[in-house]
Design an enzyme around this catalytic site. Structure first.
Site, PDB file in Angstrom:
ATOM      1  NE  ARG A 189      -2.273  -1.007   3.694  1.00  0.00           N
ATOM      2  CZ  ARG A 189      -2.922  -0.925   4.850  1.00  0.00           C
ATOM      3  NH1 ARG A 189      -4.234  -0.769   4.843  1.00  0.00           N
ATOM      4  NH2 ARG A 189      -2.285  -0.989   5.991  1.00  0.00           N
ATOM      5  CG  ASP A 193       0.606   6.070   3.518  1.00  0.00           C
ATOM      6  OD1 ASP A 193      -0.169   5.096   3.608  1.00  0.00           O
ATOM      7  OD2 ASP A 193       1.541   6.281   4.312  1.00  0.00           O
ATOM      8  NE  ARG A 206       4.600   9.858   3.760  1.00  0.00           N
ATOM      9  CZ  ARG A 206       3.414  10.374   4.076  1.00  0.00           C
ATOM     10  NH1 ARG A 206       3.265  11.682   4.210  1.00  0.00           N
ATOM     11  NH2 ARG A 206       2.380   9.599   4.274  1.00  0.00           N
ATOM     12  CE1 TYR A 258       7.204   3.375  -0.923  1.00  0.00           C
ATOM     13  CE2 TYR A 258       8.124   1.411   0.099  1.00  0.00           C
ATOM     14  CZ  TYR A 258       7.027   2.123  -0.374  1.00  0.00           C
ATOM     15  OH  TYR A 258       5.775   1.576  -0.302  1.00  0.00           O
TER      16      TYR A 258
END
Length: 243
Positions: A49, A51, A196, A110
């Site tokens: 998933r 965001d 993050r 990422y």
């Protein structure tokens, strides 16, 4: 028969990957177009998933169907014609029935992008930073991440997760120009909001507001309130999913 879809998307206008009751998502758009082209309800399972506002250069999802009424090449072409411009399919391919887009993935990578001078061409997909950062120190902190496997300190409060265990295998800042950098992190899985939050905490180290020992204490304490703030979603990209 099981098929994988490899695709990318600009997450700016989406409420994340997963279908939501009151918002447009990447999953809902993909399922809508597949169901239209295949003339039957189709549900897809993604590799993970992302965001709201987060992007993906390479995402994978699978769907099951008794028989594909066209070639994989034709389905790819027709999907790209029907999907919005901010979602692009690279290919559709037949895979073994036991291959699972989420559970068969062995690593996810990422990138988080920042720049340190005003640049109108970076503002949409990179975070502008106006203070000095010690990237060497931030990379020392990044290496500390690989000493641990419980990252509850970087998990969004209230997340419904069974475990906060993740295995990070790479965490490093890379410079692409005198004023542009990106943070690369690879792990077998990630917690909600984890990247993050990690970036926000590393920036605290880079600004001199947190020592390396305090960074360790944040991880060991496991409390989200002790870690740095969560950085904006616009600069985060799911770069690669490995199987």
């Amino acid at each position: 028969m099981r098929y994988f879809i490899w695709f990318s998307y600009d997450g700016t206008r989406y409420h994340g990957w997963q279908t939501q009751p009151n918002g447009i998502t990447v999953q809902s758009e993909l399922e809508r177009c597949l169901s239209t082209l295949l003339q039957q309800p189709v549900s897809v399972t993604g590799a993970g998933r992302t965001d709201t506002g987060v992007h993906a250069r390479q995402m994978a999802a699978h769907f099951d169907i008794d028989a594909l009424p066209m070639s994989e090449h034709d389905l790819t072409h027709k999907l790209n014609g029907l999907l919005p411009q901010d979602i692009g399919v690279a290919r559709v391919e037949r895979v073994a029935d036991e291959l699972h887009a989420r559970f068969s993935a062995v690593a996810r990578t990422y990138y988080y992008y920042i720049h340190t001078s005003k640049n109108p061409f970076l503002r949409t997909y990179s975070l502008e930073i106006h203070y000095q950062l010690d990237f060497e120190l931030m990379n020392e902190a990044g290496r500390i991440l690989m000493d641990y496997d419980d990252f509850g300190a970087f998990c969004k409060a209230g997340s419904d997760v069974k475990t906060t265990i993740c295995h990070v295998t790479h965490a490093q800042w890379h410079q692409t120009s005198p004023t542009s950098w990106y943070f690369q992190i690879t792990a077998n899985r990630f917690l909600r909001n984890m990247v993050r939050a990690v970036v926000g905490t590393l920036i605290e180290v880079g600004r001199g507001k947190m020592t390396l020992q305090e960074f360790r204490q944040v991880i060991e304490g496991g409390r989200r309130t002790q870690a740095g703030e969560s950085m904006p979603a616009k600069a985060l990209f799911l770069e690669k999913v490995a199987y």
